[in-house]
Scaffold this active site. Sequence first.
Site, PDB file in Angstrom:
ATOM      1  N   ASP A   8      -9.311  10.436 -64.022  1.00 34.45           N
ATOM      2  CA  ASP A   8     -10.376  10.779 -64.960  1.00 34.45           C
ATOM      3  C   ASP A   8     -10.431  12.315 -65.019  1.00 34.45           C
ATOM      4  O   ASP A   8      -9.818  12.985 -64.179  1.00 34.45           O
ATOM      5  CB  ASP A   8     -11.691  10.191 -64.429  1.00 34.45           C
ATOM      6  CG  ASP A   8     -12.894  10.720 -65.145  1.00 34.45           C
ATOM      7  OD1 ASP A   8     -12.913  10.645 -66.384  1.00 34.45           O
ATOM      8  OD2 ASP A   8     -13.823  11.230 -64.474  1.00 34.45           O
ATOM      9  N   ASP A  10     -13.636  14.687 -66.524  1.00 31.10           N
ATOM     10  CA  ASP A  10     -14.946  15.298 -66.248  1.00 31.10           C
ATOM     11  C   ASP A  10     -15.562  14.719 -64.982  1.00 31.10           C
ATOM     12  O   ASP A  10     -15.698  13.504 -64.848  1.00 31.10           O
ATOM     13  CB  ASP A  10     -15.891  15.070 -67.434  1.00 31.10           C
ATOM     14  CG  ASP A  10     -15.429  15.831 -68.654  1.00 31.10           C
ATOM     15  OD1 ASP A  10     -15.436  17.063 -68.609  1.00 31.10           O
ATOM     16  OD2 ASP A  10     -15.036  15.183 -69.644  1.00 31.10           O
TER      17      ASP A  10
HETATM   18  C1  XBP Z   1     -16.925  12.348 -69.562  1.00 32.49           C
HETATM   19  C2  XBP Z   1     -17.626  12.238 -70.828  1.00 32.49           C
HETATM   20  C3  XBP Z   1     -17.467  13.269 -71.872  1.00 32.49           C
HETATM   21  C4  XBP Z   1     -17.925  14.676 -71.499  1.00 32.49           C
HETATM   22  C5  XBP Z   1     -17.994  15.586 -72.695  1.00 32.49           C
HETATM   23  O1  XBP Z   1     -15.625  11.909 -69.722  1.00 32.49           O
HETATM   24  O2  XBP Z   1     -18.331  11.270 -71.025  1.00 32.49           O
HETATM   25  O3  XBP Z   1     -18.264  12.860 -72.958  1.00 32.49           O
HETATM   26  O4  XBP Z   1     -19.227  14.603 -70.949  1.00 32.49           O
HETATM   27  O5  XBP Z   1     -16.833  15.574 -73.451  1.00 32.49           O
HETATM   28  P1  XBP Z   1     -14.647  11.534 -68.470  1.00 32.49           P
HETATM   29  P2  XBP Z   1     -16.846  15.266 -75.033  1.00 32.49           P
HETATM   30  O6  XBP Z   1     -15.449  11.487 -67.219  1.00 32.49           O
HETATM   31  O7  XBP Z   1     -14.065  10.188 -68.844  1.00 32.49           O
HETATM   32  O8  XBP Z   1     -13.604  12.596 -68.440  1.00 32.49           O
HETATM   33  O9  XBP Z   1     -17.975  16.054 -75.629  1.00 32.49           O
HETATM   34  O10 XBP Z   1     -15.507  15.690 -75.537  1.00 32.49           O
HETATM   35  O11 XBP Z   1     -17.069  13.794 -75.208  1.00 32.49           O
HETATM   36 MG    MG Z   2     -15.851  11.353 -65.174  1.00 34.68          MG
END
Ligand code: XBP
Ligand code: MG
Length: 266
Positions: A8, A10
């Site tokens: 993953d 973020d």
């Molecule tokens: C995390 C998310 C993303 C980020 C923001 O994704 O839900 O929405 O918060 O990015 P992951 P965007 O943990 O799967 O990486 O604004 O591009 O959605």
């Molecule tokens: Mg995440």
Amino acid sequence: MLKALVWDVDGTIAETERDGHRVAFNQALKEFGVPWRWDVQTYARLLRVTGGFERLLFDMEGRAEAPTTPHERERLARAVHRRKNSLYASMVEKGRIAARPGVRRVMDECEGAGILLAIATTTSRSNVDALFASLFGAEWKGRFVAVVCAEDAPAKKPDPLAYRMALERASCAPDQVLAVEDSPNGMKAAAALGIGTLVTRSEFFMGEAFPQAACVCNDLDGAATVGQARVPRIDVDALRAIHAGWVGAGSGQALRDASEKQNIIE
Ligand code: XBP
Ligand code: MG
């Protein structure tokens, strides 16, 4: 045999949310003359909604100051989200977001051991490009056998689409990989396919239990319980042991069965 580690982004590769996406969202809201901001507590609640655009739209639905028609709300959310991504990219390019402990080491060790690296994220491709170029250098793409982002998999986690596409692109079966995730929605997305998940709790999910995880730790450089053993940190041996324990216990099949049953009931 463990063939690939599917990451993953973020919260897992880096703590991007509180001082990254949230701050960029607030700046974009200000620039568009939108009268509200997201404090840390509000953002923690909103993080249950995956996808920045979807998060913004969800928040607008409960705000009296938001545009009244769904069409207008969507238009504003699109524009704010696009600007947020561009502000986020500038922050990241300035080196303001660091990799979480152990991420670089585990990636290097996997490559050394012939374990493939892949990405399955609900974040926008531009955010991944900016973050990975900043953390791992301009040539980062060559290190990953699959990079699945929001634009590839529009159904966001906990939907398993991003993981399904990553498996397909990496030519792996669910029982040949481990996912690395930080959140309940991410873990559910992997679990729906029977994939075992190593959870590295991120700051917003420190209080979560993650009962379906194959292993839970607070970061990859920290101690974890793997089977009956306590290991001082996550390394390739630990990854292989977590994976073998998961597959050997038939946990993946049990989760796949449960997920299929749930789909039939729903
Ligand atoms: C995390 C998310 C993303 C980020 C923001 O994704 O839900 O929405 O918060 O990015 P992951 P965007 O943990 O799967 O990486 O604004 O591009 O959605
Ligand atoms: Mg995440």
